[in-house]
Design a protein around this motif. Sequence first.
Motif, PDB file in Angstrom:
ATOM      1  N   PHE A 129      20.288  -9.235 -29.052  1.00 57.36           N
ATOM      2  CA  PHE A 129      19.982  -7.928 -28.494  1.00 57.36           C
ATOM      3  C   PHE A 129      20.521  -7.743 -27.073  1.00 57.36           C
ATOM      4  CE2 PHE A 129      17.291  -7.961 -32.148  1.00 57.36           C
ATOM      5  CZ  PHE A 129      17.257  -6.635 -32.531  1.00 57.36           C
ATOM      6  N   THR A 136      19.837  -0.427 -22.244  1.00 66.15           N
ATOM      7  CA  THR A 136      18.623   0.384 -22.191  1.00 66.15           C
ATOM      8  C   THR A 136      17.820   0.235 -20.892  1.00 66.15           C
ATOM      9  OG1 THR A 136      17.443  -1.263 -23.492  1.00 66.15           O
ATOM     10  CG2 THR A 136      18.313   0.633 -24.691  1.00 66.15           C
ATOM     11  N   CYS A 168      10.526  -0.519 -30.407  1.00 68.26           N
ATOM     12  CA  CYS A 168      10.356  -1.080 -29.043  1.00 68.26           C
ATOM     13  C   CYS A 168      11.394  -2.147 -28.726  1.00 68.26           C
ATOM     14  CB  CYS A 168       8.958  -1.654 -28.899  1.00 68.26           C
ATOM     15  SG  CYS A 168       8.653  -3.022 -30.065  1.00 68.26           S
ATOM     16  N   ALA A 191      11.391  -2.325 -36.498  1.00 60.37           N
ATOM     17  CA  ALA A 191      11.770  -2.705 -37.852  1.00 60.37           C
ATOM     18  C   ALA A 191      12.467  -4.063 -37.897  1.00 60.37           C
ATOM     19  CB  ALA A 191      12.688  -1.637 -38.439  1.00 60.37           C
ATOM     20  N   ALA A 195      13.820  -8.716 -33.191  1.00 60.21           N
ATOM     21  CA  ALA A 195      13.394  -8.021 -31.963  1.00 60.21           C
ATOM     22  C   ALA A 195      11.917  -8.281 -31.703  1.00 60.21           C
ATOM     23  CB  ALA A 195      13.644  -6.519 -32.096  1.00 60.21           C
TER      24      ALA A 195
END
Length: 323
Positions: A129, A136, A168, A191, A195
């Motif tokens: 990620f 972000t 999130c 989902a 993460a």
Amino acid sequence: MKSRSAEFRRLWGYSVGFYGVWIAHIGRQTGLFDRLSKGTLSAKDLASSTGLYGPAVQAWASAAESYGFVTKSDGKLELAPQVAELLLDRSHPEYLGGQIAYLALRSLEFGKLAGLFKQGATHPVVSNFEAIEEATHWDHFAFLNAIRRNKSLDLLLRKGCRFLDVGCGTGTLIAKLLNEYPRTNFVGIDASRKAIGQARKLLGAKTFRLMKAEAMAFSNEFDIAYLGESLYSAQNKQKATDNCFRALKKNGIIAVIEGLLPTSEIRADENKLIMGMQLDFALQGHRFLTSKEIQSILKKSGFRSVRLKALGGAVYLITARKQ
Ligand SMILES: C[S@@+](CC[C@H](N)C(=O)[O-])C[C@H]1O[C@@H](n2cnc3c(N)ncnc32)[C@H](O)[C@@H]1O
């Protein structure tokens, strides 16, 4: 270069821009910029103090000088003005480091674009990620600033309320919010197992649930539902916002941060990044929504007082209320 046509110079600029992204990304990722932000030193000393390979640092240093990231005097390198704020300071309103990192990291997967164009083969983000987290941080600080400016929202969070973060990711927004609003109770759903695993490592298991937005069954529990660059990737966007509506208490607020596809002025500098990023999104099997589409989805879910606030670069904060 002066003797070349304007069109030639425009395309030349794109090639140079490609390397500009990589010089900036490498400077951040390896800590070279960080080291230089603490004081001037020669390329040789820069390599030894960072423990990096000398010839590579030499090449980077002269490239960075050519591109204006650093200046050199008496053999010593110095960060150019504003580089530290724009590339290293995540909370600076003009922070571009995250966007640059995202572009460099995502471009490693762009070889797959050939498959998209030939067979329509899409490809979810396979890297960890890192690219998303880098990109972000900017959204998170823009959201935090918007909350701080909104007195009633700031007070609500300060006193303590219930906040649902839908999609999130690795929990980095909740970490920032918790720091500022320790009395508020946060729930993050995502989902992606990977993460949620990372989020739980960051803040503990209790806060996070592995769940699709379309499968949420919360009812009249939350004051704020936040979707940070997650609505675009929900397969059933209507169901996702319907579930947010149900999850909110009366007068609850939904806040969405998304890049929205411009329908005019597509040649404007401000809009060029999102226009180009459509390729990246198409590769992932997604597309950007337009402002009309997102307003219609929210209104269909029952939300009222839908407001759009441009945050820059075609990214918007969209808010609406459950009345
Ligand atoms: C671009 S990331 C943003 C993460 C986070 N909101 C942030 O701002 O840092 C999008 C996230 O949405 C999640 N996501 C995508 N579709 C989803 C869905 N239908 N339900 C829940 N999460 C979803 C992805 O797994 C990913 O973690």
